[in-house]
Design a protein around this motif. Structure first.
Motif, mmCIF file in Angstrom:
data_model
loop_
_atom_site.group_PDB
_atom_site.id
_atom_site.type_symbol
_atom_site.label_atom_id
_atom_site.label_comp_id
_atom_site.label_asym_id
_atom_site.label_seq_id
_atom_site.Cartn_x
_atom_site.Cartn_y
_atom_site.Cartn_z
ATOM 1 N N ILE A 80 0.835 -1.205 0.000
ATOM 2 C CA ILE A 80 0.000 0.000 0.000
ATOM 3 C C ILE A 80 0.869 1.255 0.000
ATOM 4 O O ILE A 80 0.598 2.216 -0.724
ATOM 5 C CB ILE A 80 -0.961 -0.007 1.212
ATOM 6 C CG1 ILE A 80 -2.005 -1.109 1.030
ATOM 7 C CG2 ILE A 80 -1.627 1.352 1.401
ATOM 8 C CD1 ILE A 80 -2.787 -1.423 2.285
ATOM 9 N N PHE B 99 1.790 0.657 -4.538
ATOM 10 C CA PHE B 99 0.605 1.330 -5.080
ATOM 11 C C PHE B 99 0.967 2.680 -5.723
ATOM 12 O O PHE B 99 0.569 2.943 -6.868
ATOM 13 C CB PHE B 99 -0.471 1.466 -4.005
ATOM 14 C CG PHE B 99 -1.702 2.191 -4.442
ATOM 15 C CD1 PHE B 99 -2.465 1.728 -5.499
ATOM 16 C CD2 PHE B 99 -2.104 3.346 -3.789
ATOM 17 C CE1 PHE B 99 -3.610 2.405 -5.913
ATOM 18 C CE2 PHE B 99 -3.236 4.029 -4.191
ATOM 19 C CZ PHE B 99 -3.989 3.559 -5.259
ATOM 20 N N SER C 219 0.792 3.462 -9.690
ATOM 21 C CA SER C 219 0.003 4.626 -10.114
ATOM 22 C C SER C 219 0.826 5.546 -11.010
ATOM 23 O O SER C 219 0.318 6.063 -12.008
ATOM 24 C CB SER C 219 -0.495 5.411 -8.899
ATOM 25 O OG SER C 219 -1.364 4.621 -8.140
ATOM 26 N N SER D 68 -2.607 8.852 -5.660
ATOM 27 C CA SER D 68 -2.479 7.589 -4.919
ATOM 28 C C SER D 68 -2.145 7.852 -3.456
ATOM 29 O O SER D 68 -2.662 7.177 -2.568
ATOM 30 C CB SER D 68 -1.431 6.680 -5.559
ATOM 31 O OG SER D 68 -0.126 7.148 -5.324
#
Length: 142
Positions: free
Chosen positions: A71, A75, A79, A115
């Protein structure tokens, strides 16, 4: 992942544990870095009623550490890549051949910022999720 540390404060079923920071530690957000660079404090579940000053062993599930790492690190990177590719494709399709790289880079940065905002707005949900919270396993010494 198991660590040992000292309980520095207790509130209901939660305790703040000071842990010796290792070089392998990152800034995943599961712990808060302390004032000194070599220590950090973690808010952990205290289901065994540890008291201030107790040396305790705490555990966080490895799978949850990997999820949190994804995360926080993967991520935003994904992104950025998606934003760059989309920005480039849109720029080319609109006829902007020369500045397409700049548009792609700007789009990638925009997606990365978005993000981080998604992560930030969902932070409270992650903090409340017991799966990401370390737990005191046992008291090593009083």
């Amino acid at each position: 992942m198991r660590e040992t540390g000292y309980v520095v404060s207790v509130q209901k079923e939660m305790a703040k544990v000071q842990i010796q920071r290792h070089a392998a530690c990152g800034d995943c957000g599961a712990c808060q870095i302390g004032q000194e660079k070599m220590t950090m404090e973690a808010l952990v579940e205290n289901l065994i009623s540890a008291k201030i000053g107790d040396r305790v062993e705490i555990e966080t599930e490895t799978v949850n550490i990997l999820k949190a790492s994804f995360i926080i690190y993967a991520f935003p990177l994904i992104s950025f890549i998606v934003g760059t590719v989309l920005g480039y494709q849109i720029a080319i399709s609109m006829g902007y051949d020369h500045p397409a790289n700049f548009i792609a880079f700007g789009s990638g940065i925009l997606f990365t910022i978005l993000s981080y905002l998604v992560v930030k707005f969902n932070e409270k949900r992650f903090v409340k999720d017991k799966a990401y919270r370390p737990t005191i396993l046992r008291i090593i010494e009083n």
